[in-house]
Design a protein around this motif. Structure first.
Motif, PDB file in Angstrom:
ATOM      1  N   SER A 148      45.231 113.830  19.799  1.00 26.43           N
ATOM      2  CA  SER A 148      44.187 114.773  19.400  1.00 26.43           C
ATOM      3  C   SER A 148      42.843 114.074  19.373  1.00 26.43           C
ATOM      4  CB  SER A 148      44.489 115.355  18.011  1.00 26.43           C
ATOM      5  OG  SER A 148      44.502 114.318  17.029  1.00 26.43           O
ATOM      6  N   LEU A 149      41.782 114.846  19.585  1.00 27.63           N
ATOM      7  CA  LEU A 149      40.432 114.296  19.490  1.00 27.63           C
ATOM      8  C   LEU A 149      40.016 114.312  18.025  1.00 27.63           C
ATOM      9  CD1 LEU A 149      37.935 113.212  21.000  1.00 27.63           C
ATOM     10  CD2 LEU A 149      37.060 115.565  21.038  1.00 27.63           C
ATOM     11  N   TRP A 150      39.885 113.125  17.453  1.00 29.41           N
ATOM     12  CA  TRP A 150      39.601 113.022  16.023  1.00 29.41           C
ATOM     13  C   TRP A 150      38.100 113.008  15.722  1.00 29.41           C
ATOM     14  CZ3 TRP A 150      41.249 113.973  11.473  1.00 29.41           C
ATOM     15  CH2 TRP A 150      40.692 113.351  10.350  1.00 29.41           C
ATOM     16  N   ALA A 151      37.308 112.376  16.586  1.00 27.15           N
ATOM     17  CA  ALA A 151      35.881 112.255  16.266  1.00 27.15           C
ATOM     18  C   ALA A 151      35.024 112.248  17.522  1.00 27.15           C
ATOM     19  CB  ALA A 151      35.621 110.983  15.457  1.00 27.15           C
ATOM     20  N   VAL A 152      33.831 112.822  17.397  1.00 30.55           N
ATOM     21  CA  VAL A 152      32.784 112.733  18.411  1.00 30.55           C
ATOM     22  C   VAL A 152      31.612 112.009  17.772  1.00 30.55           C
ATOM     23  CG1 VAL A 152      31.111 114.010  19.786  1.00 30.55           C
ATOM     24  CG2 VAL A 152      33.476 114.789  19.674  1.00 30.55           C
ATOM     25  N   ILE A 153      31.197 110.898  18.381  1.00 28.05           N
ATOM     26  CA  ILE A 153      30.106 110.090  17.847  1.00 28.05           C
ATOM     27  C   ILE A 153      28.968 110.080  18.863  1.00 28.05           C
ATOM     28  CG2 ILE A 153      29.413 107.879  16.895  1.00 28.05           C
ATOM     29  CD1 ILE A 153      33.047 108.259  17.283  1.00 28.05           C
ATOM     30  N   ASN A 154      27.834 110.638  18.487  1.00 26.66           N
ATOM     31  CA  ASN A 154      26.658 110.686  19.362  1.00 26.66           C
ATOM     32  C   ASN A 154      25.731 109.523  19.025  1.00 26.66           C
ATOM     33  OD1 ASN A 154      26.773 113.284  21.004  1.00 26.66           O
ATOM     34  ND2 ASN A 154      27.185 114.056  18.939  1.00 26.66           N
ATOM     35  N   THR A 155      25.556 108.596  19.969  1.00 29.67           N
ATOM     36  CA  THR A 155      24.662 107.455  19.746  1.00 29.67           C
ATOM     37  C   THR A 155      23.492 107.424  20.720  1.00 29.67           C
ATOM     38  OG1 THR A 155      25.702 105.849  21.265  1.00 29.67           O
ATOM     39  CG2 THR A 155      26.726 106.132  19.095  1.00 29.67           C
ATOM     40  N   ARG A 200      36.096 114.836  12.931  1.00 26.71           N
ATOM     41  CA  ARG A 200      34.792 114.381  12.456  1.00 26.71           C
ATOM     42  C   ARG A 200      33.722 114.504  13.538  1.00 26.71           C
ATOM     43  NH1 ARG A 200      36.437 110.819   8.294  1.00 26.71           N
ATOM     44  NH2 ARG A 200      38.044 112.023   7.218  1.00 26.71           N
ATOM     45  N   ILE A 201      32.494 114.704  13.075  1.00 27.07           N
ATOM     46  CA  ILE A 201      31.317 114.574  13.929  1.00 27.07           C
ATOM     47  C   ILE A 201      30.407 113.552  13.270  1.00 27.07           C
ATOM     48  CG2 ILE A 201      29.244 115.711  14.821  1.00 27.07           C
ATOM     49  CD1 ILE A 201      30.861 118.315  14.912  1.00 27.07           C
ATOM     50  N   VAL A 202      30.040 112.520  14.008  1.00 26.13           N
ATOM     51  CA  VAL A 202      29.162 111.474  13.481  1.00 26.13           C
ATOM     52  C   VAL A 202      27.962 111.366  14.414  1.00 26.13           C
ATOM     53  CG1 VAL A 202      28.964 109.075  12.771  1.00 26.13           C
ATOM     54  CG2 VAL A 202      31.187 110.240  12.608  1.00 26.13           C
ATOM     55  N   ASN A 203      26.791 111.666  13.885  1.00 29.76           N
ATOM     56  CA  ASN A 203      25.565 111.601  14.679  1.00 29.76           C
ATOM     57  C   ASN A 203      24.689 110.457  14.195  1.00 29.76           C
ATOM     58  OD1 ASN A 203      26.213 113.846  16.265  1.00 29.76           O
ATOM     59  ND2 ASN A 203      25.378 115.265  14.750  1.00 29.76           N
ATOM     60  N   VAL A 204      24.354 109.560  15.100  1.00 28.36           N
ATOM     61  CA  VAL A 204      23.467 108.453  14.769  1.00 28.36           C
ATOM     62  C   VAL A 204      22.030 108.959  14.876  1.00 28.36           C
ATOM     63  CG1 VAL A 204      22.733 106.119  15.360  1.00 28.36           C
ATOM     64  CG2 VAL A 204      25.142 106.769  15.599  1.00 28.36           C
ATOM     65  N   GLU A 205      21.342 108.992  13.750  1.00 28.86           N
ATOM     66  CA  GLU A 205      19.992 109.535  13.691  1.00 28.86           C
ATOM     67  C   GLU A 205      19.005 108.449  13.289  1.00 28.86           C
ATOM     68  OE1 GLU A 205      19.518 112.193  15.020  1.00 28.86           O
ATOM     69  OE2 GLU A 205      21.376 113.326  14.889  1.00 28.86           O
ATOM     70  N   SER A 206      17.889 108.838  12.688  1.00 27.50           N
ATOM     71  CA  SER A 206      16.829 107.885  12.387  1.00 27.50           C
ATOM     72  C   SER A 206      16.074 108.309  11.135  1.00 27.50           C
ATOM     73  CB  SER A 206      15.855 107.802  13.574  1.00 27.50           C
ATOM     74  OG  SER A 206      14.685 107.108  13.216  1.00 27.50           O
ATOM     75  N   ILE A 207      15.511 107.321  10.450  1.00 28.96           N
ATOM     76  CA  ILE A 207      14.623 107.615   9.328  1.00 28.96           C
ATOM     77  C   ILE A 207      13.446 108.454   9.800  1.00 28.96           C
ATOM     78  CG2 ILE A 207      13.367 105.450   9.676  1.00 28.96           C
ATOM     79  CD1 ILE A 207      13.975 107.325   6.340  1.00 28.96           C
ATOM     80  N   ALA A 208      13.178 108.441  11.107  1.00 27.00           N
ATOM     81  CA  ALA A 208      12.098 109.257  11.677  1.00 27.00           C
ATOM     82  C   ALA A 208      12.386 110.744  11.530  1.00 27.00           C
ATOM     83  CB  ALA A 208      11.896 108.923  13.154  1.00 27.00           C
ATOM     84  N   GLY A 209      13.605 111.111  11.163  1.00 26.68           N
ATOM     85  CA  GLY A 209      13.917 112.502  10.883  1.00 26.68           C
ATOM     86  C   GLY A 209      13.478 112.932   9.502  1.00 26.68           C
ATOM     87  N   ARG A 210      13.056 111.956   8.676  1.00 26.19           N
ATOM     88  CA  ARG A 210      12.567 112.280   7.335  1.00 26.19           C
ATOM     89  C   ARG A 210      11.139 111.797   7.112  1.00 26.19           C
ATOM     90  NH1 ARG A 210      16.225 110.439   2.680  1.00 26.19           N
ATOM     91  NH2 ARG A 210      16.947 108.693   3.946  1.00 26.19           N
ATOM     92  N   LEU A 211      10.749 110.721   7.798  1.00 24.11           N
ATOM     93  CA  LEU A 211       9.389 110.200   7.713  1.00 24.11           C
ATOM     94  C   LEU A 211       8.722 110.323   9.075  1.00 24.11           C
ATOM     95  CD1 LEU A 211       9.851 106.899   5.670  1.00 24.11           C
ATOM     96  CD2 LEU A 211       8.862 109.037   4.863  1.00 24.11           C
ATOM     97  N   THR A 212       7.568 110.965   9.121  1.00 19.23           N
ATOM     98  CA  THR A 212       6.859 111.147  10.384  1.00 19.23           C
ATOM     99  C   THR A 212       5.734 110.134  10.506  1.00 19.23           C
ATOM    100  OG1 THR A 212       7.336 113.513  10.330  1.00 19.23           O
ATOM    101  CG2 THR A 212       5.599 112.787  11.818  1.00 19.23           C
ATOM    102  N   LEU A 213       5.765 109.361  11.586  1.00 18.07           N
ATOM    103  CA  LEU A 213       4.740 108.349  11.805  1.00 18.07           C
ATOM    104  C   LEU A 213       3.848 108.713  12.980  1.00 18.07           C
ATOM    105  CD1 LEU A 213       6.417 104.859  11.358  1.00 18.07           C
ATOM    106  CD2 LEU A 213       5.180 106.235   9.706  1.00 18.07           C
ATOM    107  N   PRO A 214       2.542 108.428  12.870  1.00 10.22           N
ATOM    108  CA  PRO A 214       1.674 108.551  14.036  1.00 10.22           C
ATOM    109  C   PRO A 214       2.154 107.618  15.137  1.00 10.22           C
ATOM    110  CG  PRO A 214       0.388 108.277  12.017  1.00 10.22           C
ATOM    111  CD  PRO A 214       1.813 108.000  11.665  1.00 10.22           C
ATOM    112  N   LYS A 215       1.825 107.956  16.370  1.00  8.57           N
ATOM    113  CA  LYS A 215       2.204 107.196  17.559  1.00  8.57           C
ATOM    114  C   LYS A 215       3.700 107.274  17.863  1.00  8.57           C
ATOM    115  CE  LYS A 215      -1.405 103.731  16.616  1.00  8.57           C
ATOM    116  NZ  LYS A 215      -1.371 103.656  15.153  1.00  8.57           N
ATOM    117  N   LEU A 216       4.420 108.141  17.155  1.00  6.37           N
ATOM    118  CA  LEU A 216       5.848 108.315  17.397  1.00  6.37           C
ATOM    119  C   LEU A 216       6.190 109.808  17.308  1.00  6.37           C
ATOM    120  CD1 LEU A 216       8.052 106.224  18.011  1.00  6.37           C
ATOM    121  CD2 LEU A 216       8.659 106.237  15.598  1.00  6.37           C
ATOM    122  N   THR A 217       5.228 110.628  17.714  1.00  2.65           N
ATOM    123  CA  THR A 217       5.283 112.070  17.459  1.00  2.65           C
ATOM    124  C   THR A 217       6.500 112.753  18.061  1.00  2.65           C
ATOM    125  OG1 THR A 217       2.865 112.058  17.505  1.00  2.65           O
ATOM    126  CG2 THR A 217       3.945 114.203  17.585  1.00  2.65           C
TER     127      THR A 217
END
Length: 406
Positions: A148-155, A200-217
């Protein structure tokens, strides 16, 4: 100890909650806080203490036998290392890559503990037809192997630095197509298999999803969208007992400030080169040589060992965390949570203070921006596809030449 398992969480929580409240009564822990307020504090404290006990003092992982995981972005970095790690633990690994001829593919196979359990698939997350094709292949193979497919991990992700008006609009489309829509495509394609396994679903995200920085719009925009998607996904899939976790990385996944600075320099040079001349004129010829990376990115650096432990925990723990934050310092963890509570104006002030020494844009020259005739002129603004010529009068043209505050 069978007592510490997922089914007994409520019992454990009740015992911890009762013990904490007993201490509060005996030692008059309330102080100025009334009984209701104290109970709310104790409820939150008991919840976290119970999770700590279960997670760290009596960690028990679920078995890997007859289970498969699918990992995107396995042709480099984090995805590659995770594929090798989970293979070592006995999972059948479907490692998806962009280029099947990449030399790192050989390392995936020869470096695997169980070569018969390592399956490499070519899959471009921006190509829905290819994603669905791989999903069908994986489904057929799992049936044949009685697994069975137990997990999908998006990196997989892409990241670019630079001001929001640099480069071409296609840069925004590319970042969203990979970071956000790519994640959605993969999960939609493999969700039927996860519903069967209650995995399970495991998504590798970033602190940029909570803190917005200039030059990384554009990158921050895509990661904010992903945070909303993860929250909705977790709540919608609760009825199918599918757990959704995010591993929240720093602004650059590689360890060390030197790596971040090098990546920043390469990216801003690339974006500047694709920026139309009339936009470059607003910044000035010397701006690129003086531009600096945001100081806040230097606070957030990844602990790569903790990152790998978090990913394994998200896949194998009976009770995985909703969000993992594998930063190197306590300061970064505090910053990440504090930034969600302070007024937005305070964050803006902080960003402005870090930009005091940054180069300032210059006023564009008359010759490079407009060509004025005796009574009427036209301003030509190049875009990625066509040149749009808009008739304007002399007064409007003069307004365009006024300094801009960026």
């Amino acid at each position: 100890m069978a007592y510490f398992n997922i089914e007994s969480f409520k019992t454990q929580y009740f015992l911890v909650f009762s013990a904490l409240n007993l201490l509060r009564v005996v030692n008059t822990f309330d102080g100025a806080v009334n009984m209701i307020g104290g109970s709310i504090v104790m409820t939150a404290l008991a919840w976290n203490v119970t999770k700590y006990i279960r997670k760290y003092l009596n960690r028990e992982y679920l078995p890997s036998s007859k289970k498969a995981v699918l990992i995107t972005g396995s042709d480099k970095g984090l995805g590659h290392d995770l594929a090798v790690k989970l293979n070592e633990q006995g999972f059948r690994v479907y490692a998806t890559v962009m280029d099947i001829n990449n030399p790192i593919i050989d390392k995936l196979m020869t470096g695997s503990r169980y070569e018969n359990l390592m399956n490499v698939k070519k899959m471009d997350v921006t190509n829905e037809e290819e994603v669905n094709k791989v999903a069908k292949e994986v489904s057929d193979e799992l049936v044949a192997n009685e697994e069975s497919l137990w997990a999908v991990i998006n990196t997989v992700e892409v990241q670019e630095f630079g001001h929001f008006d640099w480069s071409q609009f296609s840069m925004y489309e590319k970042i969203f197509d990979v970071n956000t829509f790519g994640t959605v495509r993969v999960i939609r394609a493999f969700l039927p298999l996860l519903r069967k396994s209650k995995g399970r679903i495991v998504n590798v995200e970033s602190i940029a999803g909570r803190l917005t920085l200039p030059k990384l719009t554009a990158y921050c925009m895509s990661k904010h969208a992903n945070q909303a998607f993860n929250d909705a996904l977790r709540r919608e899939l609760y009825e199918w007992d599918i757990k959704v976790s995010t591993v929240e990385m720093a602004f650059d996944r590689k360890a060390g400030q030197l790596s971040t600075q090098n990546k920043f320099s390469r990216s801003v040079n690339k974006q500047w080169a694709m920026t139309p001349d009339y936009i470059k004129d607003f910044y000035g010829i010397n701006y690129l040589d003086q531009i600096k990376i945001e100081k806040l990115t230097q606070i957030f650096q990844n602990n790569l060992d903790e990152t790998m432990d978090n990913l394994v925990d998200a896949v194998r723990s009976p009770d995985p965390a909703i969000r993992y934050t594998p930063y190197t310092t306590i300061k970064a963890k505090v910053w990440a949570n504090l930034a969600q509570m302070v007024p937005t104006e305070w964050l803006d002030k902080y960003y402005y203070s870090t930009e005091k020494d940054s180069p300032k844009p210059t006023t564009p020259s008359n010759s490079s921006t407009t060509e004025t005739t005796s009574s009427e002129s036209s301003t030509t603004l190049p875009t990625s596809d066509t040149t749009i010529t808009t008739p304007t009068n002399t007064t409007a043209t003069s307004d365009l030449q006024k300094p801009k505050t960026l």
